[in-house]
Scaffold this active site. Structure first.
Site, PDB file in Angstrom:
ATOM      1  N   HIS A 116      14.966 -29.194  -5.352  1.00  0.00           N
ATOM      2  CA  HIS A 116      14.889 -28.345  -4.152  1.00  0.00           C
ATOM      3  C   HIS A 116      15.387 -29.127  -2.951  1.00  0.00           C
ATOM      4  O   HIS A 116      15.126 -30.316  -2.816  1.00  0.00           O
ATOM      5  CB  HIS A 116      13.475 -27.816  -3.921  1.00  0.00           C
ATOM      6  CG  HIS A 116      12.409 -28.852  -3.975  1.00  0.00           C
ATOM      7  ND1 HIS A 116      11.913 -29.345  -5.160  1.00  0.00           N
ATOM      8  CD2 HIS A 116      11.754 -29.514  -2.996  1.00  0.00           C
ATOM      9  CE1 HIS A 116      10.994 -30.254  -4.909  1.00  0.00           C
ATOM     10  NE2 HIS A 116      10.876 -30.384  -3.594  1.00  0.00           N
ATOM     11  N   HIS A 118      15.114 -29.592   0.967  1.00  0.00           N
ATOM     12  CA  HIS A 118      14.289 -29.304   2.143  1.00  0.00           C
ATOM     13  C   HIS A 118      15.232 -29.097   3.333  1.00  0.00           C
ATOM     14  O   HIS A 118      16.101 -29.932   3.594  1.00  0.00           O
ATOM     15  CB  HIS A 118      13.395 -30.496   2.486  1.00  0.00           C
ATOM     16  CG  HIS A 118      12.336 -30.792   1.471  1.00  0.00           C
ATOM     17  ND1 HIS A 118      11.037 -30.372   1.619  1.00  0.00           N
ATOM     18  CD2 HIS A 118      12.374 -31.482   0.304  1.00  0.00           C
ATOM     19  CE1 HIS A 118      10.311 -30.787   0.582  1.00  0.00           C
ATOM     20  NE2 HIS A 118      11.102 -31.467  -0.231  1.00  0.00           N
TER      21      HIS A 118
END
Ligand code: AMW
Length: 169
Positions: A116, A118
């Site tokens: 992922h 950020h």
């Protein structure tokens, strides 16, 4: 052909969208109501415990742990989606800069075993020391910090996702 590979992968185990109403995010199952962008192989969701207002996450749909596990097409889609999301959250949350980061592996601070990115809008003076945001990123979801009492409500997250979705229509 890469396209054939991708069509097959979409039907394979590990693909992030579990059903129309949920998405897989590593060990978590997140509601579609917190997802504000879906692309060919990526999705973006709001954060249950943002480090700064507008701290969101962009993920591949396929639930793989490490950045190296992504196929080049997935990397391209993930970063194109990240650029779109970054432009939107900087504008929506009145930022003037962005921190964009991947914690790739446990020693880098990764807790969710699903790649992922950020994306964090930055403002002047948001941290006394600018780079303290990286310390905060490392510790904000560590066990003692990441308790349900500190998470945002489903309603608050869904409302934020609804606001952000409007930029992508
Ligand atoms: W890592 O420390 O793995 O780089 O970051 C995980 C991020 O995912 C943290 O910012 C954390 O707050 C967020 N997060 C974890 N679980 C969820 C969830 N179910 N919904 C939204 N955000 C989540």
């Amino acid at each position: 052909m890469a396209g054939d590979w991708f069509c097959c992968k979409r039907r394979m185990k590990g693909f992030g969208s579990m059903s129309a109403s949920t998405f897989r995010f590593g060990q978590h199952v997140v509601k579609a109501s917190v997802v504000f962008l879906q692309t060919e192989s990526s999705f973006a969701l709001v954060n249950r415990k943002p480090v700064v207002p507008g701290h969101v996450l962009v993920c591949p749909r396929r639930s793989v742990e490490r950045f190296r596990d992504l196929h080049p097409e997935e990397v391209a889609d993930l970063f194109k989606a990240t650029q779109r999301v970054a432009n939107v959250v900087e504008q929506h949350f009145q930022g003037s800069s962005l921190t964009i980061a991947i914690q790739d592996g446990p020693e880098a601070g990764q807790t969710v075993k699903h790649v992922h990115v950020h994306v964090l809008p930055r403002r002047p003076g948001d941290f006394e020391k600018n780079d303290s945001i990286y310390d905060e990123l490392q510790k904000h979801d560590k066990e003692e910090e990441d308790i349900p009492a500190k998470w945002r409500s489903d309603e608050e997250m869904a409302a934020e996702a609804t606001d952000l979705k409007k930029y992508f229509n």
